[in-house]
Write an enzyme that holds these catalytic residues in place. Structure first.
Site, PDB file in Angstrom:
ATOM      1  N   LYS A 101       2.875  10.589   6.867  1.00  0.00           N
ATOM      2  CA  LYS A 101       2.109  10.096   5.702  1.00  0.00           C
ATOM      3  C   LYS A 101       0.956  10.958   5.560  1.00  0.00           C
ATOM      4  O   LYS A 101      -0.039  10.762   6.145  1.00  0.00           O
ATOM      5  CB  LYS A 101       1.890   8.752   5.354  1.00  0.00           C
ATOM      6  N   THR A 211      -4.702  -3.308   1.579  1.00  0.00           N
ATOM      7  CA  THR A 211      -5.899  -4.178   1.277  1.00  0.00           C
ATOM      8  C   THR A 211      -5.376  -5.732   0.557  1.00  0.00           C
ATOM      9  O   THR A 211      -5.924  -6.761   0.818  1.00  0.00           O
ATOM     10  CB  THR A 211      -6.886  -3.361   0.440  1.00  0.00           C
TER      11      THR A 211
END
Length: 259
Positions: A101, A211
């Site tokens: 990524k 998160t």
């Protein structure tokens, strides 16, 4: 009905991708990811030990590459050169695996992608045999260019990393989707389950988050909620929502009313 996420020829049942940062420890990381049902987990190579330091806990002891697809990311990189070096380190540490990524950030305040550097890194990594999933702005032109360069998945942000603001520009995401021939995965900014569901209802192939789960009051419970949200959003997209109207329309028959 079979409905799998396909990334570079490999299929996955789950369309939820989960990051491994910000949890209190690796045990909580594993518990949350197992609760989410995710099969692809991202690891920030510059911040997380995958074997670089034998004296420290190794996250791969908690998340086995035999069970999960470990997706190394270049979080914390601010130039194409940094990102390319990080990807090469990840490939070496993970036994030659090429799926990465790519993130190249502009600054520490916004954590927005630096698109010129991202494009440059993507071009070089693809030439070097990497299968690149790439974090980018929600600009349809830039997203298509990353696809043309050979990225296997394009990952536009919903809103700033870690903000929890949800999808701020759904119209741009729709434009990216309408012109894409690779999986579009919303990355960054998801705050709660409804944000994930909206991304899937738009037609995204998947959602990546970290998160939103790790900093929830109850991360394991939030992971379960996100799993359900992604599944329900996908089902709603496949079902096809009703058309929106400006006026009311009675839900029961209007003929044969009792006088």
């Amino acid at each position: 009905m079979d409905d799998f996420l396909n990334i570079s020829g490999k299929t996955y049942k789950s369309r939820l991708l989960v990051g491994t940062g910000k949890y209190k420890d690796f045990q909580e990381t594993r518990s949350a990811i197992e609760a989410s049902g995710s099969e692809i987990v991202t690891v920030a190579i510059r911040r997380t030990n995958i074997g670089q330091d034998s004296s420290q806990p190794n996250i791969l002891d908690f998340l086995s590459p035999d069970k999960f697809t470990i997706l190394p990311n270049t979080a914390g990189c601010y130039s194409a050169e940094q990102a390319i070096r990080t990807c090469k380190l990840a490939r070496e540490m993970l036994g030659g695996k090429n799926l990465v990524k790519l993130e190249v950030l502009e600054d520490k305040e916004t954590l927005y992608p630096n698109m010129p550097e991202t494009l440059r890194a993507a071009k070089d990594l693809v030439k070097d045999g990497f299968k690149v999933m790439v974090y980018c702005s929600d600009d349809p032109i830039q997203a298509k260019e990353l696809e043309r360069l050979g990225c296997v998945s394009v990952m536009p942000l919903a809103s700033p990393i870690g903000s929890g603001l949800g999808i701020q520009n759904p119209h741009n995401i729709e434009m990216i989707l309408s012109n894409a021939d690779v999986p579009i995965i919303v990355d960054a900014g998801v705050g709660t389950a409804s944000d994930a569901s909206i991304a899937m209802e738009l037609g995204c192939a998947g959602v990546l988050m970290n998160t939103a789960i790790a900093k929830a009051d109850k991360p394991i419970l939030m992971a379960e909620a996100m799993k359900k949200a992604v599944e329900s959003g996908r089902q709603a997209y496949l079902a096809g929502r009703m058309k929106k109207k400006s006026l009311a329309s009675a839900s029961s028959p209007e003929k044969g009313l009792i006088e």
